[in-house]
Design a protein around this motif. Structure first.
Motif, mmCIF file in Angstrom:
data_model
loop_
_atom_site.group_PDB
_atom_site.id
_atom_site.type_symbol
_atom_site.label_atom_id
_atom_site.label_comp_id
_atom_site.label_asym_id
_atom_site.label_seq_id
_atom_site.Cartn_x
_atom_site.Cartn_y
_atom_site.Cartn_z
ATOM 1 N N ALA A 207 -3.711 8.792 0.048
ATOM 2 C CA ALA A 207 -3.006 9.940 0.594
ATOM 3 C C ALA A 207 -3.612 10.302 1.941
ATOM 4 N N ILE A 208 -2.747 10.690 2.877
ATOM 5 C CA ILE A 208 -3.207 11.086 4.202
ATOM 6 C C ILE A 208 -2.279 12.172 4.718
ATOM 7 N N GLY A 209 -2.773 12.981 5.650
ATOM 8 C CA GLY A 209 -1.938 14.048 6.187
ATOM 9 C C GLY A 209 -2.754 15.124 6.882
ATOM 10 N N GLY A 210 -3.723 14.715 7.701
ATOM 11 C CA GLY A 210 -4.578 15.706 8.337
ATOM 12 C C GLY A 210 -5.344 16.510 7.305
ATOM 13 N N LEU B 253 0.864 -1.183 0.000
ATOM 14 C CA LEU B 253 0.000 0.000 0.000
ATOM 15 C C LEU B 253 0.899 1.230 0.000
ATOM 16 N N ARG B 254 0.955 1.910 -1.145
ATOM 17 C CA ARG B 254 1.759 3.126 -1.269
ATOM 18 C C ARG B 254 0.955 4.309 -0.725
ATOM 19 N N ILE B 255 1.505 4.965 0.293
ATOM 20 C CA ILE B 255 0.780 6.017 1.018
ATOM 21 C C ILE B 255 1.531 7.330 0.845
ATOM 22 N N GLY B 256 0.923 8.295 0.192
ATOM 23 C CA GLY B 256 1.524 9.605 0.045
ATOM 24 C C GLY B 256 1.235 10.470 1.255
ATOM 25 N N THR B 257 2.261 11.132 1.776
ATOM 26 C CA THR B 257 2.087 12.014 2.930
ATOM 27 C C THR B 257 3.291 12.932 3.019
ATOM 28 N N PHE C 166 -8.253 8.859 -2.189
ATOM 29 C CA PHE C 166 -8.012 7.771 -3.142
ATOM 30 C C PHE C 166 -8.270 8.271 -4.556
ATOM 31 N N ASN C 167 -7.677 7.605 -5.522
ATOM 32 C CA ASN C 167 -8.030 7.864 -6.905
ATOM 33 C C ASN C 167 -9.491 7.479 -7.115
ATOM 34 N N LEU C 168 -10.210 8.294 -7.857
ATOM 35 C CA LEU C 168 -11.639 8.052 -8.060
ATOM 36 C C LEU C 168 -11.927 6.713 -8.721
ATOM 37 N N LYS C 169 -10.933 6.144 -9.413
ATOM 38 C CA LYS C 169 -11.146 4.893 -10.126
ATOM 39 C C LYS C 169 -10.953 3.660 -9.253
ATOM 40 N N ASN C 170 -10.515 3.857 -8.002
ATOM 41 C CA ASN C 170 -10.240 2.700 -7.148
ATOM 42 C C ASN C 170 -11.218 2.631 -5.978
ATOM 43 N N ALA C 171 -12.496 2.484 -6.323
ATOM 44 C CA ALA C 171 -13.536 2.406 -5.293
ATOM 45 C C ALA C 171 -13.391 1.152 -4.441
#
Length: 257
Positions: free
Chosen positions: A94-97, A34-38, A223-228
């Protein structure tokens, strides 16, 4: 009394529980990861301490990844780039408050809010009387970070005459705003409550004056809109964590209650 924050309540649990668990493992950019951008400049959500990446949201995402049988891989970027990079599918989430807003909902999918908090104003208690209220900021300069809901709220307060000026700082330079506050160059700093509380606790003399009224800040995972499918799987895990008490354990660990 300050209304500090609202975490996932019973209605939120019902919403989360309604998300069906997928029969197949959720689709990610790299199988098993799980690649998490922050960005690690946002305590107590995510920051670096003793050369380690730590924080409430770091622990939250590691637990979510574990329950999805995925390995959490945090990718450090900048706030100014994160949402666009998430649109380009550089990350799985993506997460970051990050506050969920109507504009942000147009470009990304969002989990149910894992926390609903407030915008709070930090002041120097040595310069600001204990009896002061938000009404006493009419002539004050308030420091905020660029391109945030803090900035939007401060601009609105300035237009309505509730504060004097807005001082804008690069997102990663919140320490500059605190230095200016301590030196008396600005009158207050605005941040979401968990960050404001952290700043007040870790800097001698600072305290929270109050919160911006009628401006709740629901925080979510993007999340990307395509990955529901992945979004639904994460919502399901958030519901499980709330139901089994592990979410509340993280809240207590990071002193967010």
């Amino acid at each position: 009394m300050l209304r500090r924050r609202g975490f996932i309540g019973q209605s939120g649990v019902a919403m989360l529980a309604s998300a069906a668990r997928a029969d197949q493992p959720p689709r990610t950019l790299k199988p098993g990861v799980l690649r998490i951008g922050t960005y690690f400049v946002n305590p107590p959500f995510e920051f670096v301490s003793n050369h380690k990446r730590v924080g409430f949201e770091v622990d939250l995402m590691r637990e979510i990844s574990l329950r999805l049988d995925l390995r959490a891989n945090f990718i450090d970027t900048r706030w100014q780039l994160l949402l666009n990079e998430m649109q380009q599918s550089r990350y799985d989430c993506a997460i970051g408050g990050i506050t969920i807003t109507p504009r942000r909902q147009q470009i990304l999918g969002w989990s149910v809010p894992y926390m609903t908090t407030t915008l709070s104003l930090v002041v120097d208690g040595r310069r600001t009387p204990a009896t002061a209220t938000l009404a006493d900021l009419k002539m004050a300069t308030v420091g905020v970070q660029a391109a945030t809901t803090d900035y939007d709220a401060a601009v609105a307060m300035k237009r309505s005459g509730r504060i004097g000026k807005v001082a804008v700082y690069p997102f990663a330079r919140i320490a500059d705003a605190i230095s200016d506050l301590v030196a008396g160059r600005i009158g207050a700093v605005m941040k979401v409550y968990p960050v404001a509380s952290w700043l007040a606790r870790t800097t001698p003399g600072l305290r929270i004056l109050g919160q911006v009224p009628d401006d709740p800040q629901p925080l979510g995972i993007g999340f990307n809109l395509k990955n529901a499918q992945l979004l639904a799987a994460v919502n399901h895990v958030l519901g499980d964590m709330r139901a089994d008490g592990s979410y509340d354990g993280l809240v207590r660990r990071w002193h967010l209650a």
